[in-house]
Every structure is written in C-alpha cells, then in structure tokens.
Write an enzyme that holds these catalytic residues in place. Sequence first.
Site, PDB file in Angstrom:
ATOM      1  N   ASP A 269       0.593   3.512   6.016  1.00 53.84           N
ATOM      2  CA  ASP A 269       0.773   3.179   4.600  1.00 53.84           C
ATOM      3  C   ASP A 269       0.516   4.373   3.679  1.00 53.84           C
ATOM      4  O   ASP A 269       1.440   5.025   3.212  1.00 53.84           O
ATOM      5  CB  ASP A 269      -0.175   2.034   4.220  1.00 53.84           C
ATOM      6  CG  ASP A 269       0.330   0.699   4.729  1.00 53.84           C
ATOM      7  OD1 ASP A 269       1.518   0.587   5.040  1.00 53.84           O
ATOM      8  OD2 ASP A 269      -0.475  -0.238   4.812  1.00 53.84           O
TER       9      ASP A 269
ATOM     10  N   GLN B  90       0.777  -1.241   0.000  1.00 57.98           N
ATOM     11  CA  GLN B  90       0.000   0.000   0.000  1.00 57.98           C
ATOM     12  C   GLN B  90       0.810   1.294   0.000  1.00 57.98           C
ATOM     13  O   GLN B  90       0.486   2.233  -0.732  1.00 57.98           O
ATOM     14  CB  GLN B  90      -0.982   0.008   1.189  1.00 57.98           C
ATOM     15  CG  GLN B  90      -1.850   1.223   1.194  1.00 57.98           C
ATOM     16  CD  GLN B  90      -2.962   1.246   2.225  1.00 57.98           C
ATOM     17  OE1 GLN B  90      -3.563   2.276   2.417  1.00 57.98           O
ATOM     18  NE2 GLN B  90      -3.270   0.158   2.888  1.00 57.98           N
TER      19      GLN B  90
ATOM     20  N   GLY C 132      -8.030  19.605  19.694  1.00 54.67           N
ATOM     21  CA  GLY C 132      -7.568  20.986  19.652  1.00 54.67           C
ATOM     22  C   GLY C 132      -8.044  21.736  20.879  1.00 54.67           C
ATOM     23  O   GLY C 132      -8.221  21.141  21.950  1.00 54.67           O
ATOM     24  N   GLY C 133      -8.284  23.006  20.708  1.00 58.45           N
ATOM     25  CA  GLY C 133      -8.728  23.802  21.843  1.00 58.45           C
ATOM     26  C   GLY C 133     -10.232  23.741  22.070  1.00 58.45           C
ATOM     27  O   GLY C 133     -10.753  24.363  23.004  1.00 58.45           O
TER      28      GLY C 133
ATOM     29  N   GLU D 272       1.341  -1.574   8.255  1.00 61.97           N
ATOM     30  CA  GLU D 272       0.528  -0.467   8.756  1.00 61.97           C
ATOM     31  C   GLU D 272       0.451  -0.363  10.291  1.00 61.97           C
ATOM     32  O   GLU D 272       0.843   0.641  10.882  1.00 61.97           O
ATOM     33  CB  GLU D 272      -0.896  -0.631   8.194  1.00 61.97           C
ATOM     34  CG  GLU D 272      -1.931   0.310   8.753  1.00 61.97           C
ATOM     35  CD  GLU D 272      -1.677   1.745   8.342  1.00 61.97           C
ATOM     36  OE1 GLU D 272      -1.600   2.010   7.142  1.00 61.97           O
ATOM     37  OE2 GLU D 272      -1.568   2.615   9.228  1.00 61.97           O
TER      38      GLU D 272
HETATM   39  N1  CAO Z   1      11.974  -9.697  -9.455  1.00 67.01           N
HETATM   40  C1  CAO Z   1      12.739 -10.420  -8.623  1.00 67.01           C
HETATM   41  N2  CAO Z   1      12.733 -10.270  -7.286  1.00 67.01           N
HETATM   42  C2  CAO Z   1      11.907  -9.351  -6.785  1.00 67.01           C
HETATM   43  C3  CAO Z   1      11.078  -8.550  -7.581  1.00 67.01           C
HETATM   44  C4  CAO Z   1      11.133  -8.754  -8.977  1.00 67.01           C
HETATM   45  N3  CAO Z   1      10.391  -8.056  -9.833  1.00 67.01           N
HETATM   46  N4  CAO Z   1      10.376  -7.730  -6.794  1.00 67.01           N
HETATM   47  C5  CAO Z   1      10.718  -8.001  -5.538  1.00 67.01           C
HETATM   48  N5  CAO Z   1      11.649  -8.969  -5.519  1.00 67.01           N
HETATM   49  C6  CAO Z   1      12.326  -9.560  -4.368  1.00 67.01           C
HETATM   50  C7  CAO Z   1      13.192  -8.578  -3.606  1.00 67.01           C
HETATM   51  O1  CAO Z   1      14.402  -8.420  -4.272  1.00 67.01           O
HETATM   52  C8  CAO Z   1      13.291  -9.264  -2.265  1.00 67.01           C
HETATM   53  O2  CAO Z   1      14.252 -10.290  -2.351  1.00 67.01           O
HETATM   54  P1  CAO Z   1      15.374 -10.601  -1.225  1.00 67.01           P
HETATM   55  O3  CAO Z   1      14.686 -10.530   0.095  1.00 67.01           O
HETATM   56  O4  CAO Z   1      15.859 -11.968  -1.593  1.00 67.01           O
HETATM   57  O5  CAO Z   1      16.428  -9.582  -1.335  1.00 67.01           O
HETATM   58  C9  CAO Z   1      11.944  -9.964  -2.133  1.00 67.01           C
HETATM   59  O6  CAO Z   1      11.360  -9.934  -3.432  1.00 67.01           O
HETATM   60  C10 CAO Z   1      10.888  -9.382  -1.238  1.00 67.01           C
HETATM   61  O7  CAO Z   1      11.225  -8.267  -0.640  1.00 67.01           O
HETATM   62  P2  CAO Z   1      10.462  -7.637   0.621  1.00 67.01           P
HETATM   63  O8  CAO Z   1      11.344  -7.731   1.831  1.00 67.01           O
HETATM   64  O9  CAO Z   1      10.079  -6.262   0.251  1.00 67.01           O
HETATM   65  O10 CAO Z   1       9.113  -8.497   0.788  1.00 67.01           O
HETATM   66  P3  CAO Z   1       8.330  -9.077   2.040  1.00 67.01           P
HETATM   67  O11 CAO Z   1       7.079  -9.602   1.486  1.00 67.01           O
HETATM   68  O12 CAO Z   1       9.149 -10.036   2.841  1.00 67.01           O
HETATM   69  O13 CAO Z   1       8.044  -7.829   2.982  1.00 67.01           O
HETATM   70  C11 CAO Z   1       7.135  -5.680   3.552  1.00 67.01           C
HETATM   71  C12 CAO Z   1       6.976  -6.978   2.750  1.00 67.01           C
HETATM   72  C13 CAO Z   1       6.054  -4.725   3.156  1.00 67.01           C
HETATM   73  C14 CAO Z   1       7.022  -6.022   5.052  1.00 67.01           C
HETATM   74  C15 CAO Z   1       8.531  -5.091   3.259  1.00 67.01           C
HETATM   75  O14 CAO Z   1       8.630  -4.890   1.869  1.00 67.01           O
HETATM   76  C16 CAO Z   1       8.801  -3.777   3.951  1.00 67.01           C
HETATM   77  O15 CAO Z   1       9.066  -3.733   5.147  1.00 67.01           O
HETATM   78  N6  CAO Z   1       8.781  -2.680   3.198  1.00 67.01           N
HETATM   79  C17 CAO Z   1       9.128  -1.371   3.669  1.00 67.01           C
HETATM   80  C18 CAO Z   1       8.048  -0.791   4.510  1.00 67.01           C
HETATM   81  C19 CAO Z   1       6.737  -0.753   3.781  1.00 67.01           C
HETATM   82  O16 CAO Z   1       6.586  -0.165   2.736  1.00 67.01           O
HETATM   83  N7  CAO Z   1       5.738  -1.350   4.401  1.00 67.01           N
HETATM   84  C20 CAO Z   1       4.378  -1.081   4.009  1.00 67.01           C
HETATM   85  C21 CAO Z   1       3.810  -2.014   3.156  1.00 67.01           C
HETATM   86  S1  CAO Z   1       2.148  -1.534   2.980  1.00 67.01           S
HETATM   87  O17 CAO Z   1       1.401  -2.209   4.278  1.00 67.01           O
END
Ligand code: CAO
Length: 416
Positions: free
Chosen positions: A169, A17, A248-249, A140
């Site tokens: 988000d 998101q 607020g106030g 979130e």
């Molecule tokens: N091709 C190949 N690999 C890809 C890719 C693509 N097109 N797109 C993503 N990937 C890979 C990444 O390189 C990563 O790989 P490695 O971990 O091996 O380096 C992997 O996919 C996933 O990455 P991630 O850590 O972002 O994914 P996750 O599902 O484990 O975590 C989230 C999700 C949201 C917790 C994490 O991305 C995060 O903390 N993001 C930052 C904060 C954020 O935006 N959070 C809000 C999300 S909205 O609620």
Amino acid sequence: MTKALEGIKIIDFTHVQAGPACTQLLAWYGADVIKVERPGSGDVTRNQLRDIPDADALYFTMLNSNKRSLTLNTKTPEGKEVLEKLIRTSDVMVENFGPGALDRMGFSWDRILELNPKMILASVKGFSEGHHYDDLKVYENVAQCAGGAASTTGWWDGPPTVSAAALGDSNTGMHLAIGILTALRQRDVTGKGQKVACSMQDSVLNLCRVKLRDQQRLDRLGYLEEYPQYPHGEFSDVVPRGGNAGGGGQPGWVLKCKGWENDDNAYIYFTIQGHAWAPICDAIGKPEWKEDPEYKTAAARQPHIEEIYAEIEKWLADKTKFEAVDILRKFDIPCAPVLSMKELAADKSLRESGTIVEVAHKKRGKYLTVGSPIKFSEMDIEVTGSPLLGEHTDEVLAELGYSDDRIAAMHEADAV
Ligand code: CAO
C-alpha cells in the site's frame, strides 16, 4: 516560507491506503489536495477499525492529513459536471479504484485528455496493465504475496509470511508520488500531461530486488552463504525464507537481551560487519577470537555463526537492549534496539524531528500520526488534521464558480 508544491492542484480520487498515502505526501509539501468522496459514506477507512464512536477512524486520519474533502456522487449528471470542471482546472488526478472503474464512470484517459491535455493521471492498481492478473482487485497482503515478499519472509519451517510494513500500500503510494513529480517535471518541458501507473506487485518486487539477486546466485551456485541454511542445511531451487538473517553481505540476527522472558521486544539487532570483527571481539569480551583462524575471516566464521550469536547473547544477558546499544555504539557496531510501537510513540527524538506528530482533529481531539520521513532544509512541514467528510464541499464548489443556489440544489439532489 513557501511550500515546494504550492500551486499544484490535485484531485484525490483515492481510497484506503495506497492512493491516500501518495496524496498525503504531496499535500504535506504544499499541493492543494482535494479528496473526492462519495456523499454519505466517503472513504471506507473513515469507518474501519473505529476506536471512538462517530469519529473518523485513525486509519483515515493518519492517511489524509493536510487535504480538503469534497463529497461528490460522480455517477450523477451534476457530479460528472463538477468532476469535469475539476479536471479542467487541476494538474493531477490520482486514483486507485478497482480495474476499469474510472472508465465505467465515464472518465477514460481519452476523455480526461480531451478535458485537459496537461493533466497527469496517476493510478495504482494491483497488477500492471496487460498483466495476466490485471483484472484483479488487490489489498496489501495480496500484493506482498504476488510481489515476492511473502515467499521470502518468515521462517524456513513455517508458511510464507507477510510483513507489518505496508509494502503493497504505502510503498506503492510512495512510488506513485515519485512518478507524479517526474511527470510534472516533464510537463514543465513538454507542456503535455501523461498517464503514470504503479502496480502494487511491481512496487513490492522493487523492494524485494535483493531476493531476485539471490535467486540468480542460487541458480548459479546452489547455495546462499548468508542464509541460516548455509553451510549445515539444505537449499532447494528457490530462494528460501531466512528468518532474521541479514540480507546483505553482513551476517546479523535478532538477539535476546536482559528481560526477554517477560518482554516480547527485549532484543537488539546485531550486525557482524566484516571489518568490525576486532571491535566486536573487544566489545563482547572475546579478544582471543580476533586472531583465531577459526573466527578471523567472514568465511571462517560462517560455520560457527550460531555459536557466535549464542556467545553474544551470553554477553547481553545482564544488559537491557538500551544499555547494550549504548555500549556497542562506542565500538561502531551497527545495531539497534527492537522498538515497540509504544516506545516509538514516546520517543523524544522522533517528536523533535517531526517524524511523530500530534495533530488536532475536530471530532477526535488530538491524535498521533507519522509526519514526513523526508526533511528539507528550505521547507517546514506542518501536518494538520484530516478533513471531516465533505468539510470543504461548498468551498470547492464556490471556487469552481457555482452559485449558492446551484450548490444548494446539488445538496438537495444528493449529488454532493
Ligand atoms: N461517486 C460515485 N461512485 C463512486 C465514487 C464517487 N465519488 N467513488 C467511487 N465510486 C464507485 C466506483 O465508480 C466503483 O463503481 P463501479 O464498480 O460500479 O464501477 C465503485 O465505487 C468502487 O470501486 P472499487 O472497485 O475501487 O471498490 P472496491 O471497494 O470494490 O475495491 C479495492 C477496493 C481497494 C480492492 C480496489 O479499489 C482496488 O483493487 N484498487 C486498486 C488497488 C489498490 O489500490 N489497492 C489498495 C488499496 S489499499 O489496501
């Protein structure tokens, strides 16, 4: 009519998101937003909370309108090559991967700058770089807890509570959009790109700044006069949860209207604006309170605030929330009905203003989404349906100069 961001090309390397909300906003305003997704699966929200089998979930469609979708496995050599070409030819790259993911993929900031010194790399992370939690992945509600929203929301005798509003988000995405536009403006002057970062914790805290205000007042005074705990309750040394009290106030509260026994949203929010005390007394049929020293000033009213709300609720007992607001608006009293999502979805004014729009989707048919909350006098905003996974892959690759044969080979190798 041209769009403000026409000519700006954005690599949308975002998911879930926070990032998609940012890039969707920029797409509405004319940027060419190319969403880069993993072949086969794509953004995880395409599959989350589906209401129609085999069709992208509303979670995805409502955050990815006006974009193009390119599938690309950036862990293959071909995928990396395509991403490099995209970086060379784009203005902005937005990402919200977990900490370190972009570096592990081979696209550190140094490498990106080498490919395109004018690039603006915009990132969302849970915590800011260098923070002692900067290795954490964040969603979130985690951000709402870390940013001060949860500890200050809810009831004083209940647990910390998260808001339904996407403070972690979408709010962070909105902050990031401001950062991107600022960096684009600076690039116009300097010709240089830069890194723009927003943490979810910081963005939540930015919206909770009045609570940091309150912490400092509490430290100094030992009480907070606008909270329900004052003057009859107790304060500890941290900002308490204040229920529905006005922040607020002006004191305010959610008050019952006719039908509240059977309708969870038969309420209005009523604000006791200091200088509107006389009109309030007239509106609720208590003219004698106007000059009564027990009620005349805000300070005098505070010890009786519960009694005042109870009196207003008596007045509201035979009025629906809409009838009540129609009366109170004549007295210039800040108030509104508590509206359900069902009521908002059907609201004529929101449809007319384009805040709630119905858009077409190739598989789902029509669905409702929230359009731009920002209105421009010189720009029309047309919200279109979200792209199917990989819908624009061949189109984008061709724009990057790939031949049909090369594109076919990349499909064959599962690189796109
Ligand atoms: N091709 C190949 N690999 C890809 C890719 C693509 N097109 N797109 C993503 N990937 C890979 C990444 O390189 C990563 O790989 P490695 O971990 O091996 O380096 C992997 O996919 C996933 O990455 P991630 O850590 O972002 O994914 P996750 O599902 O484990 O975590 C989230 C999700 C949201 C917790 C994490 O991305 C995060 O903390 N993001 C930052 C904060 C954020 O935006 N959070 C809000 C999300 S909205 O609620």
